[in-house]
Design a protein around this motif. Sequence first.
Motif, PDB file in Angstrom:
ATOM      1  N   LEU A 177       0.948  -1.246  -0.028  1.00 13.15           N
ATOM      2  CA  LEU A 177      -0.090  -0.044  -0.063  1.00 13.15           C
ATOM      3  C   LEU A 177       0.878   1.063   0.021  1.00 13.15           C
ATOM      4  CD1 LEU A 177      -3.085   1.025   0.261  1.00 13.15           C
ATOM      5  CD2 LEU A 177      -2.303   1.659   2.584  1.00 13.15           C
ATOM      6  N   ALA A 178       1.866   1.273   0.593  1.00  9.32           N
ATOM      7  CA  ALA A 178       2.676   2.409   1.139  1.00  9.32           C
ATOM      8  C   ALA A 178       3.430   2.505  -0.447  1.00  9.32           C
ATOM      9  CB  ALA A 178       3.987   2.244   2.011  1.00  9.32           C
ATOM     10  N   GLU A 179       3.927   1.639  -0.845  1.00  6.72           N
ATOM     11  CA  GLU A 179       4.484   1.879  -2.369  1.00  6.72           C
ATOM     12  C   GLU A 179       3.684   2.117  -3.417  1.00  6.72           C
ATOM     13  OE1 GLU A 179       7.878  -1.730  -1.253  1.00  6.72           O
ATOM     14  OE2 GLU A 179       6.428  -2.060  -2.991  1.00  6.72           O
ATOM     15  N   SER A 180       2.253   1.673  -3.214  1.00  2.81           N
ATOM     16  CA  SER A 180       1.360   2.086  -4.218  1.00  2.81           C
ATOM     17  C   SER A 180       1.023   3.636  -4.321  1.00  2.81           C
ATOM     18  CB  SER A 180       0.173   1.301  -4.052  1.00  2.81           C
ATOM     19  OG  SER A 180      -0.623   1.885  -3.206  1.00  2.81           O
ATOM     20  N   VAL A 181       1.383   4.106  -3.126  1.00  2.00           N
ATOM     21  CA  VAL A 181       0.965   5.833  -3.092  1.00  2.00           C
ATOM     22  C   VAL A 181       2.252   6.516  -3.160  1.00  2.00           C
ATOM     23  CG1 VAL A 181      -1.332   5.653  -2.230  1.00  2.00           C
ATOM     24  CG2 VAL A 181       0.619   5.676  -0.619  1.00  2.00           C
ATOM     25  N   GLY A 182       3.463   5.673  -3.669  1.00  2.00           N
ATOM     26  CA  GLY A 182       4.538   6.438  -3.924  1.00  2.00           C
ATOM     27  C   GLY A 182       5.262   6.714  -2.514  1.00  2.00           C
ATOM     28  N   LEU A 183       5.104   6.039  -1.440  1.00  2.00           N
ATOM     29  CA  LEU A 183       5.815   6.055  -0.259  1.00  2.00           C
ATOM     30  C   LEU A 183       7.175   5.183  -0.225  1.00  2.00           C
ATOM     31  CD1 LEU A 183       2.921   7.019   1.965  1.00  2.00           C
ATOM     32  CD2 LEU A 183       4.541   8.551   1.046  1.00  2.00           C
ATOM     33  N   ALA A 184       8.119   5.612   0.371  1.00  2.00           N
ATOM     34  CA  ALA A 184       9.453   4.685   0.647  1.00  2.00           C
ATOM     35  C   ALA A 184       9.055   3.814   1.908  1.00  2.00           C
ATOM     36  CB  ALA A 184      10.609   5.252   0.630  1.00  2.00           C
ATOM     37  N   THR A 185       9.724   2.704   2.143  1.00  2.00           N
ATOM     38  CA  THR A 185       9.751   1.736   3.139  1.00  2.00           C
ATOM     39  C   THR A 185      11.280   1.297   3.377  1.00  2.00           C
ATOM     40  OG1 THR A 185       9.393  -0.241   1.930  1.00  2.00           O
ATOM     41  CG2 THR A 185       7.485   0.930   2.790  1.00  2.00           C
ATOM     42  N   ALA A 186      11.728   0.847   4.325  1.00  2.00           N
ATOM     43  CA  ALA A 186      12.945  -0.029   4.587  1.00  2.00           C
ATOM     44  C   ALA A 186      12.854  -0.914   3.456  1.00  2.00           C
ATOM     45  CB  ALA A 186      13.171  -0.574   5.877  1.00  2.00           C
ATOM     46  N   PRO A 187      13.979  -1.401   2.795  1.00  2.00           N
ATOM     47  CA  PRO A 187      13.933  -2.370   1.816  1.00  2.00           C
ATOM     48  C   PRO A 187      13.518  -3.700   2.325  1.00  2.00           C
ATOM     49  CG  PRO A 187      16.351  -1.846   2.422  1.00  2.00           C
ATOM     50  CD  PRO A 187      15.704  -0.940   3.020  1.00  2.00           C
ATOM     51  N   TRP A 188      12.807  -4.405   1.706  1.00  2.00           N
ATOM     52  CA  TRP A 188      12.173  -5.626   2.095  1.00  2.00           C
ATOM     53  C   TRP A 188      11.857  -6.700   1.106  1.00  2.00           C
ATOM     54  CZ3 TRP A 188       7.224  -7.482   0.630  1.00  2.00           C
ATOM     55  CH2 TRP A 188       6.335  -6.550   0.101  1.00  2.00           C
ATOM     56  N   ARG A 189      11.531  -7.914   1.732  1.00  2.00           N
ATOM     57  CA  ARG A 189      11.317  -9.090   0.767  1.00  2.00           C
ATOM     58  C   ARG A 189      10.513  -9.908   1.542  1.00  2.00           C
ATOM     59  NH1 ARG A 189      14.192  -6.817  -2.097  1.00  2.00           N
ATOM     60  NH2 ARG A 189      16.045  -7.789  -3.568  1.00  2.00           N
ATOM     61  N   ALA A 190       9.379 -10.538   0.742  1.00  2.00           N
ATOM     62  CA  ALA A 190       8.407 -11.514   1.752  1.00  2.00           C
ATOM     63  C   ALA A 190       9.397 -12.816   1.715  1.00  2.00           C
ATOM     64  CB  ALA A 190       7.190 -11.559   0.795  1.00  2.00           C
ATOM     65  N   VAL A 191       9.052 -13.569   2.682  1.00  2.00           N
ATOM     66  CA  VAL A 191       9.789 -14.943   3.015  1.00  2.00           C
ATOM     67  C   VAL A 191       8.902 -15.694   3.509  1.00  2.00           C
ATOM     68  CG1 VAL A 191      11.466 -15.674   4.749  1.00  2.00           C
ATOM     69  CG2 VAL A 191      12.167 -13.669   3.549  1.00  2.00           C
ATOM     70  N   GLY A 192       9.090 -16.870   2.830  1.00  2.00           N
ATOM     71  CA  GLY A 192       8.126 -18.169   3.144  1.00  2.00           C
ATOM     72  C   GLY A 192       8.711 -19.239   3.748  1.00  2.00           C
ATOM     73  N   SER A 193      10.011 -19.286   3.592  1.00  2.00           N
ATOM     74  CA  SER A 193      10.875 -20.650   3.811  1.00  2.00           C
ATOM     75  C   SER A 193      12.199 -20.145   4.416  1.00  2.00           C
ATOM     76  CB  SER A 193      10.873 -21.607   2.862  1.00  2.00           C
ATOM     77  OG  SER A 193      11.468 -21.062   1.854  1.00  2.00           O
ATOM     78  N   ALA A 194      13.059 -21.201   5.030  1.00  2.00           N
ATOM     79  CA  ALA A 194      14.340 -20.820   5.370  1.00  2.00           C
ATOM     80  C   ALA A 194      15.114 -20.706   4.278  1.00  2.00           C
ATOM     81  CB  ALA A 194      15.055 -22.054   6.081  1.00  2.00           C
ATOM     82  N   ASP A 195      14.669 -21.215   2.781  1.00  2.00           N
ATOM     83  CA  ASP A 195      15.744 -20.658   1.813  1.00  2.00           C
ATOM     84  C   ASP A 195      15.339 -19.573   1.434  1.00  2.00           C
ATOM     85  OD1 ASP A 195      16.760 -23.390   1.915  1.00  2.00           O
ATOM     86  OD2 ASP A 195      15.334 -24.012   0.376  1.00  2.00           O
ATOM     87  N   GLU A 196      14.114 -19.151   1.212  1.00  2.00           N
ATOM     88  CA  GLU A 196      13.678 -17.810   0.748  1.00  2.00           C
ATOM     89  C   GLU A 196      14.390 -16.530   1.547  1.00  2.00           C
ATOM     90  OE1 GLU A 196       9.219 -18.935  -1.295  1.00  2.00           O
ATOM     91  OE2 GLU A 196       9.371 -17.053   0.263  1.00  2.00           O
ATOM     92  N   LEU A 197      14.516 -16.970   2.844  1.00  2.00           N
ATOM     93  CA  LEU A 197      15.056 -15.998   3.750  1.00  2.00           C
ATOM     94  C   LEU A 197      16.537 -15.916   3.566  1.00  2.00           C
ATOM     95  CD1 LEU A 197      15.451 -14.288   6.370  1.00  2.00           C
ATOM     96  CD2 LEU A 197      15.587 -16.400   7.728  1.00  2.00           C
ATOM     97  N   ALA A 198      17.305 -16.894   3.161  1.00  2.00           N
ATOM     98  CA  ALA A 198      18.636 -17.086   2.762  1.00  2.00           C
ATOM     99  C   ALA A 198      18.900 -16.035   1.727  1.00  2.00           C
ATOM    100  CB  ALA A 198      19.346 -18.524   2.944  1.00  2.00           C
ATOM    101  N   ALA A 199      18.070 -16.104   0.659  1.00  2.00           N
ATOM    102  CA  ALA A 199      18.000 -15.551  -0.602  1.00  2.00           C
ATOM    103  C   ALA A 199      17.723 -14.121  -0.305  1.00  2.00           C
ATOM    104  CB  ALA A 199      17.151 -16.151  -1.529  1.00  2.00           C
ATOM    105  N   ALA A 200      16.904 -13.844   0.678  1.00  2.00           N
ATOM    106  CA  ALA A 200      16.429 -12.494   0.869  1.00  2.00           C
ATOM    107  C   ALA A 200      17.528 -11.719   1.608  1.00  2.00           C
ATOM    108  CB  ALA A 200      15.117 -12.366   1.584  1.00  2.00           C
ATOM    109  N   LEU A 201      18.222 -12.388   2.412  1.00  2.00           N
ATOM    110  CA  LEU A 201      19.174 -11.899   3.118  1.00  2.00           C
ATOM    111  C   LEU A 201      20.451 -11.524   2.364  1.00  2.00           C
ATOM    112  CD1 LEU A 201      19.846 -10.925   6.041  1.00  2.00           C
ATOM    113  CD2 LEU A 201      20.855 -13.168   6.535  1.00  2.00           C
ATOM    114  N   ALA A 202      20.573 -12.314   1.293  1.00  2.00           N
ATOM    115  CA  ALA A 202      21.549 -12.378   0.339  1.00  2.00           C
ATOM    116  C   ALA A 202      21.388 -11.003  -0.311  1.00  2.00           C
ATOM    117  CB  ALA A 202      21.824 -13.254  -0.481  1.00  2.00           C
ATOM    118  N   ALA A 203      20.179 -10.731  -0.619  1.00  2.00           N
ATOM    119  CA  ALA A 203      19.759  -9.435  -1.482  1.00  2.00           C
ATOM    120  C   ALA A 203      19.850  -8.025  -0.732  1.00  2.00           C
ATOM    121  CB  ALA A 203      18.323  -9.582  -2.125  1.00  2.00           C
TER     122      ALA A 203
END
Length: 371
Positions: free
Chosen positions: A120-146
Amino acid sequence: MVRFKPDRQTIFPGAAIGVLGGGQLGRMIALAAAPLGYRTHVFAPEADPPAGQVTPQVTRADYLDRAALEAFARSVAVVTFEFENVPVAAAEIIAAAGTPVRPSPRALAVAQDRVQEKRLAESVGLATAPWRAVGSADELAAALAAIGAPAILKTVRLGYDGKGQARIARAGEAAAAWQAIGAAPAVLEGFVDFACEISVIVARSLDGAETWYGPVENRHRNGILDATIAPARVSALVADAAVDAARRLARALDIVGLLAVELFVTRDERVLVNEIAPRPHNSGHYTIDACGTSQFAQLVRAICGLPLGDTRLIAPAVMRNLIGAEVSAWTDVIGQADAHVHLYGKADARAGRKMGHVTWVGADSRRALAE
Ligand code: AMP
């Protein structure tokens, strides 16, 4: 001065306002509704909800008890909520029974989900901390790398006061963090080395009129709000950006009532949206003693179709929460002329529990930040 002309949508004094949730926010809503002549009916599952001590109308039932929700809906003119984790289904059952829920069930749903909040914040042109949705330990590792460390892992749902969060200082801590939050759907956020945290509360009425409080500055301890400083010690540029962000979010959610928005101020004076809450907010408690209209009175006005009140800060103020055993400090401050003590009537001073707050108003209020 414009004379107020009630219309078909106006809910007149004498009617009952339903509040989902029985905590201190509900208690302060009920206390603000009374001077305008409204009654309050509290719906809460617990045995002795703090809000139940200030109104005789209490339904004690589970948030998913359809029959109880429908009877509650019939007994009131409008329903609001004071607790963010009220199931959206409860709000939907009430709305389907024909009683308006303000803010809407949709606003509640977005605020319960950190992914929806950030989109929602992004849809109205507002900034947030960099973020990634994470659904598993593997996705967490990938998100942390990014995103890189340090970072914070937060559950998508049911987090508050720092609960459901784990800090990750180095990549090697990812697996432990994933277990610490219960291996639940989460977002990984880059750690923001912020200059300060601020918040703005926007009030929006049925006809789209808007007023706001803040920004104020918030200091946390152990993930829980410790102190609010009004006004925030930020530049006019930052203050304007924060108010603009909060108003954009309130409009995007078509809020009728309040929307509280928590933001980080970066060291280079950017404003990042952290969290939203479509209800009164702990960082707005100072408004009871320091503003023309409190956030609670403003909520009542907004959801009943009354004109919004004056939100001006009458004098600088500092609010300190009384958490757990700190509540015993009320005896130290109750005798101070500029201190306003608010106790929530909770019997058990458990660690981390919000038991009350104190607001100091006036030129000398900053002294309350010393310890
Ligand atoms: P939240 O529940 O998201 O409001 O987080 C609770 C507190 O943790 C915030 O008020 C901040 O003090 C801190 N915090 C949360 N997210 C971040 C972040 N991305 N960077 C730095 N501090 C954070």
